[in-house]
Motif scaffolding. Structure first.
Motif, PDB file in Angstrom:
ATOM      1  N   ALA A 193      18.783  51.752  51.231  1.00  0.00           N
ATOM      2  CA  ALA A 193      19.791  50.907  50.596  1.00  0.00           C
ATOM      3  C   ALA A 193      20.816  50.520  51.649  1.00  0.00           C
ATOM      4  N   LYS A 194      21.015  49.224  51.823  1.00  0.00           N
ATOM      5  CA  LYS A 194      21.998  48.720  52.775  1.00  0.00           C
ATOM      6  C   LYS A 194      23.248  48.339  51.985  1.00  0.00           C
ATOM      7  N   ALA A 195      24.346  49.025  52.287  1.00  0.00           N
ATOM      8  CA  ALA A 195      25.599  48.775  51.572  1.00  0.00           C
ATOM      9  C   ALA A 195      26.548  48.013  52.485  1.00  0.00           C
ATOM     10  N   TYR A 196      27.097  46.920  51.978  1.00  0.00           N
ATOM     11  CA  TYR A 196      28.044  46.099  52.720  1.00  0.00           C
ATOM     12  C   TYR A 196      29.436  46.386  52.172  1.00  0.00           C
ATOM     13  N   LEU A 197      30.341  46.849  53.057  1.00  0.00           N
ATOM     14  CA  LEU A 197      31.657  47.310  52.643  1.00  0.00           C
ATOM     15  C   LEU A 197      32.736  46.352  53.125  1.00  0.00           C
ATOM     16  N   CYS A 227      16.848  59.731  46.082  1.00  0.00           N
ATOM     17  CA  CYS A 227      17.966  58.873  46.479  1.00  0.00           C
ATOM     18  C   CYS A 227      17.599  58.169  47.794  1.00  0.00           C
ATOM     19  N   PRO A 228      17.817  56.862  47.882  1.00  0.00           N
ATOM     20  CA  PRO A 228      17.459  56.151  49.117  1.00  0.00           C
ATOM     21  C   PRO A 228      18.373  56.529  50.283  1.00  0.00           C
ATOM     22  N   ASP A 229      17.865  56.340  51.497  1.00  0.00           N
ATOM     23  CA  ASP A 229      18.702  56.498  52.687  1.00  0.00           C
ATOM     24  C   ASP A 229      19.735  55.386  52.673  1.00  0.00           C
ATOM     25  N   LEU A 230      20.940  55.708  53.129  1.00  0.00           N
ATOM     26  CA  LEU A 230      22.026  54.741  53.091  1.00  0.00           C
ATOM     27  C   LEU A 230      22.326  54.214  54.483  1.00  0.00           C
ATOM     28  N   GLN A 231      22.508  52.918  54.569  1.00  0.00           N
ATOM     29  CA  GLN A 231      22.954  52.269  55.792  1.00  0.00           C
ATOM     30  C   GLN A 231      24.194  51.464  55.432  1.00  0.00           C
ATOM     31  N   PHE A 232      25.250  51.635  56.217  1.00  0.00           N
ATOM     32  CA  PHE A 232      26.516  50.979  55.915  1.00  0.00           C
ATOM     33  C   PHE A 232      26.808  49.903  56.950  1.00  0.00           C
ATOM     34  N   TYR A 233      27.281  48.766  56.456  1.00  0.00           N
ATOM     35  CA  TYR A 233      27.638  47.638  57.310  1.00  0.00           C
ATOM     36  C   TYR A 233      28.991  47.117  56.882  1.00  0.00           C
ATOM     37  N   LEU A 234      29.748  46.635  57.846  1.00  0.00           N
ATOM     38  CA  LEU A 234      31.041  46.033  57.563  1.00  0.00           C
ATOM     39  C   LEU A 234      30.803  44.606  57.090  1.00  0.00           C
ATOM     40  N   ASP A 235      31.295  44.272  55.907  1.00  0.00           N
ATOM     41  CA  ASP A 235      31.137  42.931  55.347  1.00  0.00           C
ATOM     42  C   ASP A 235      32.278  42.072  55.866  1.00  0.00           C
ATOM     43  N   ASP A 236      31.950  41.175  56.767  1.00  0.00           N
ATOM     44  CA  ASP A 236      32.985  40.329  57.358  1.00  0.00           C
ATOM     45  C   ASP A 236      32.963  38.913  56.787  1.00  0.00           C
ATOM     46  N   SER A 237      32.405  38.749  55.609  1.00  0.00           N
ATOM     47  CA  SER A 237      32.309  37.414  55.014  1.00  0.00           C
ATOM     48  C   SER A 237      33.692  36.834  54.701  1.00  0.00           C
ATOM     49  N   LEU A 238      34.654  37.670  54.302  1.00  0.00           N
ATOM     50  CA  LEU A 238      36.000  37.165  54.029  1.00  0.00           C
ATOM     51  C   LEU A 238      36.666  36.677  55.313  1.00  0.00           C
ATOM     52  N   ASP A 239      36.474  37.393  56.413  1.00  0.00           N
ATOM     53  CA  ASP A 239      37.011  36.950  57.701  1.00  0.00           C
ATOM     54  C   ASP A 239      36.372  35.627  58.107  1.00  0.00           C
ATOM     55  N   TYR A 240      35.080  35.503  57.851  1.00  0.00           N
ATOM     56  CA  TYR A 240      34.363  34.274  58.174  1.00  0.00           C
ATOM     57  C   TYR A 240      34.916  33.099  57.357  1.00  0.00           C
ATOM     58  N   ILE A 241      35.169  33.326  56.079  1.00  0.00           N
ATOM     59  CA  ILE A 241      35.728  32.273  55.211  1.00  0.00           C
ATOM     60  C   ILE A 241      37.123  31.881  55.678  1.00  0.00           C
ATOM     61  N   ASP A 242      37.950  32.878  56.018  1.00  0.00           N
ATOM     62  CA  ASP A 242      39.294  32.589  56.523  1.00  0.00           C
ATOM     63  C   ASP A 242      39.237  31.770  57.800  1.00  0.00           C
ATOM     64  N   ASN A 243      38.310  32.098  58.679  1.00  0.00           N
ATOM     65  CA  ASN A 243      38.164  31.360  59.930  1.00  0.00           C
ATOM     66  C   ASN A 243      37.774  29.913  59.669  1.00  0.00           C
ATOM     67  N   ILE A 244      36.855  29.690  58.733  1.00  0.00           N
ATOM     68  CA  ILE A 244      36.445  28.323  58.397  1.00  0.00           C
ATOM     69  C   ILE A 244      37.618  27.551  57.802  1.00  0.00           C
ATOM     70  N   ASP A 245      38.382  28.184  56.890  1.00  0.00           N
ATOM     71  CA  ASP A 245      39.560  27.529  56.312  1.00  0.00           C
ATOM     72  C   ASP A 245      40.576  27.163  57.395  1.00  0.00           C
ATOM     73  N   ARG A 246      40.778  28.075  58.345  1.00  0.00           N
ATOM     74  CA  ARG A 246      41.727  27.824  59.418  1.00  0.00           C
ATOM     75  C   ARG A 246      41.259  26.643  60.277  1.00  0.00           C
TER      76      ARG A 246
END
Length: 123
Positions: free
Chosen positions: A47-51, A88-107
């Motif tokens: 399971a890949k979790a984006y935080l 229980c599945p193995d967990l992989q954690f990733y930083l979700d930077d989609s909000l930063d990406y959206i802010d950059n596009i807006d800027r």
């Protein structure tokens, strides 16, 4: 394409991980960790979790800490979902930077609009 079972388990894991992180970050104060998405492999083994982490400045340090504690988080998750999942599945954690990406596009779009307005005023 994600099957119905994969989607159901992904939602369950997202809900339970959110609750685990809410309890753990309550002691930190001023830090919010939310699980924005969970993707589960077809065999339900990973399971890949984006935080999303607020404030973003602490994001990398917190995600590194979560990765170090992933066995503990997996154990807590297994206790929460033991009635639904056999393994229980193995967990992989990733930083979700989609909000930063959206802010950059807006800027960038905002800077582009200002440039166009200046050109139309000059003409």
């Amino acid at each position: 394409m994600e099957g119905k079972r994969q989607a159901k388990i992904a939602r369950l894991i997202q809900k339970e991980l959110s609750e685990i992180f809410r309890r753990q970050t309550a002691a930190l104060g001023g830090v919010i960790v939310s699980v924005s998405a969970v993707r589960v492999t077809p065999d339900l083994s990973i399971a890949k979790a984006y935080l999303s982490i607020f404030p973003p400045e602490k994001g990398q340090a917190i995600i590194d800490n979560i990765k170090k504690q992933s066995k503990t988080v997996r154990y807590e998750l297994a206790q929460a979902v033991k009635q639904v999942l056999r393994k229980c599945p193995d967990l992989q954690f990733y930083l979700d930077d989609s909000l930063d990406y959206i802010d950059n596009i807006d800027r960038l779009l905002g800077a582009h609009k200002e440039g166009e307005e200046e050109r139309t005023e000059v003409e």
